[in-house]
Write a protein that holds these residues in place. Structure first.
Motif, short mmCIF file in Angstrom:
data_model
loop_
_atom_site.label_atom_id
_atom_site.label_comp_id
_atom_site.label_asym_id
_atom_site.label_seq_id
_atom_site.Cartn_x
_atom_site.Cartn_y
_atom_site.Cartn_z
N GLN A 19 0.80 -1.19 0.06
CA GLN A 19 0.00 0.03 -0.03
C GLN A 19 0.97 1.22 0.02
N LEU A 20 0.38 2.13 -0.70
CA LEU A 20 1.25 3.54 -0.80
C LEU A 20 0.61 4.49 0.19
N LEU A 21 1.36 5.09 1.23
CA LEU A 21 1.01 6.01 1.99
C LEU A 21 1.60 7.39 1.60
N VAL A 22 0.47 8.21 1.39
CA VAL A 22 0.96 9.57 0.78
C VAL A 22 0.57 10.71 1.61
N ILE A 23 1.76 11.30 2.01
CA ILE A 23 1.37 12.62 2.84
C ILE A 23 1.34 13.88 1.96
N THR A 24 0.42 14.78 2.11
CA THR A 24 0.45 16.26 1.26
C THR A 24 -0.01 17.18 2.39
N ASP A 25 0.51 18.39 2.12
CA ASP A 25 -0.21 19.51 2.75
C ASP A 25 -1.26 19.79 2.64
N GLU A 26 -1.99 19.84 1.28
CA GLU A 26 -3.28 20.13 1.09
C GLU A 26 -4.00 18.95 0.94
#
Length: 507
Positions: A19-26
């Motif tokens: 699984q891909l865990l993506v962190i973004t500001d928005e």
């Protein structure tokens, strides 16, 4: 291709797909309360390059979880946050909002805008010292800690994971995630994509906590920037500040017994989308200023700029350059108009508090001076958001696309303008200091701080023969379509992360 193959196989063997865990500001959604009913309204955010990339990633790579926040919005108290989180889960259970206390978010924003942003765009004269800097730094660390803890919980649930961290609020998260994983005796590849410019060493050292910033990013296995210049700047900082062993040719940094690899992978756009949208009918409900300029009966050429209202975009010098264009070449008077869409952002934040007022005054003074000298051409400004799907129509009908930031990591507007030139093409005037200048060889390049040069270049663009315009734009469009597309950006980023994962599994 490997990424697409993995995505297809995951339909049948999800347990084997990380699984891909993506962190973004928005967050991909915006919230506001109706002034009358107080009902919480939710709408999709206009897609930035980062958001478009994450969306495409989720379409291709099925097992993706997106961590984001509502940071800096004073209306987001605990009850409102819970309601926002519930609404998001109802429409998209793969998006997780991370709770950040209001004051923590505001302090973190203040530090980001007062010190980090001016350093990274190399405008140290804009640095502001805050009365509560230490508290703001602690708040930034707290934001990074909360996101790291949220990601760790997801890794514990499904051990086959990849963490992909986006943008400059999360400098400390790679190191924190790695430390938390080690304590739990877990491992997963950590990648960071930095969407803003990375400055040279002397500029980075203007930050009080520059060493912690470097050490935080080096928690990653893979670090990606838009262009090689930023990779080189980062490597130099690691070598000279932290004493790391580095390799400038292979773009590697050796830190704490690990090899960290760097890559230059420019983000892009959906080329076909902009090309197709540029051919649609002119919007019926557009802003009055735009409607007047693009009137079918109007007999003038249009210079267009589309930007955030940000001091790094060089909007003031564009105003001055347009004035000098008319003064040096009065034959253009009445035959050219300048349209600037400038969307206010970070209003009330350090460095941005008076930006809108100052820009409006400059435009007003300049238009008054032009009128006094007898010129009928003027600067036309729209200081509000314009629907993104309408922009290609305006780009296509503009004779010049004016993109002159003082410093920009890439600049998607330059790509969007080119993709929209589907007939009788215009001319792209581009800053030497936009990251896209590395690829846009046929654009007319300018120094955004040289007003006289900008005025002369605008004259050249406005008088360029059609055959030359076509020759230049054909090459630009081919390059944007083949080399600067968002699909390729997603695939290349995932390719380097999957490679790290395979290497770890074999070791």
């Amino acid at each position: 291709m490997e990424l697409r193959k993995s995505a297809m196989e995951s339909r049948d063997r999800k347990s084997c797909t990380p699984q891909l865990l993506v962190i973004t500001d928005e967050a991909p959604y915006l919230f506001h309360r109706d002034n009358v009913t107080q009902e919480l309204k939710m709408e999709k955010r206009d897609a930035s390059g980062q958001q478009t990339g994450v969306k495409l990633l989720r379409e291709i790579y099925l097992e993706t979880k997106h961590f984001c926040a509502l940071i800096g919005d004073e209306s987001v108290d605990d009850d409102t946050f819970d309601e926002c989180a519930r609404r998001v889960r109802e429409v998209d259970d793969k998006v997780q909002l991370v709770r950040v206390p209001i004051r923590t978010g505001l302090l973190s924003n203040n530090l980001k805008n007062a010190q980090f942003w001016p350093v990274y765009v190399q405008m140290d004269e804009k640095i502001e010292h805050l009365p509560n800097e230490d508290e703001a730094w602690k708040a930034s660390k707290e934001v990074n800690k909360r996101f790291s803890e949220a990601v760790l919980e997801a890794v514990e649930e499904e051990h086959q994971s990849i963490v992909w961290i986006q943008d400059f609020r999360f400098w400390l998260a790679p190191k924190l995630v790695r430390q938390m994983l080690v304590k739990k005796e877990l491992y997963c590849p950590i990648g960071t994509f930095i969407h803003i410019p990375f400055p040279p060493m002397k500029m980075l050292q203007k930050l009080k906590h520059y060493k912690e910033v470097l050490e935080g990013i080096l928690g990653s296995d893979v670090i990606c920037f838009h262009i090689k210049e930023f990779c080189t700047n980062f490597i130099e900082c690691c070598e000279m500040i932290l004493g790391c062993q580095v390799n400038y040719e292979s773009l590697e940094v050796h830190y704490n017994g690990r090899k960290v690899t760097l890559h230059a992978i420019p983000v892009g756009i959906k080329y076909d989308l902009y090309a197709n949208l540029s051919c649609k009918e002119f919007p019926e409900d557009c802003h009055d200023v735009i409607e007047d300029l693009y009137n079918d009966n109007a007999d003038h050429k249009i210079i267009i700029g589309v930007d955030r209202l940000d001091y790094a975009k060089g909007l003031g010098n564009r105003v001055k350059a347009f004035q000098r264009l008319l003064e040096k070449h009065p034959e253009h008077d009445g035959k050219v108009q300048y349209l600037q869409v400038a969307v206010p952002v970070r209003e009330g934040q350090p460095g941005f508090k008076h930006l809108k007022e100052e820009y409006e005054k400059l435009v007003s003074r300049t238009n008054a001076a032009l009128q006094k000298k007898g010129f009928s051409s003027k600067i036309n400004v729209v200081l509000e958001n314009v629907p993104h799907h309408d922009l290609p129509v305006y780009y296509k009908r503009a004779h010049v696309g004016l993109v002159t930031p003082y410093r920009d990591a890439l600049n998607l507007v330059s790509l969007e303008y080119v993709a929209s030139q589907t007939s009788d093409p215009g001319v792209l005037v581009l800053s030497n200091y936009a990251g896209s200048a590395e690829f846009m060889h046929e654009a007319l390049k300018v120094d955004p701080k040289n007003v006289e040069q900008m005025a002369d270049t605008l004259h050249r663009a406005l008088t360029m023969p059609k055959q030359e315009r076509q020759t230049r734009m054909i090459k630009l469009r081919q390059r944007v379509k083949k080399e600067l597309n968002i699909d390729q950006w997603v695939e290349l980023n995932m390719e380097v992360l999957l490679k790290i994962k395979r290497i770890n599994e074999l070791s």
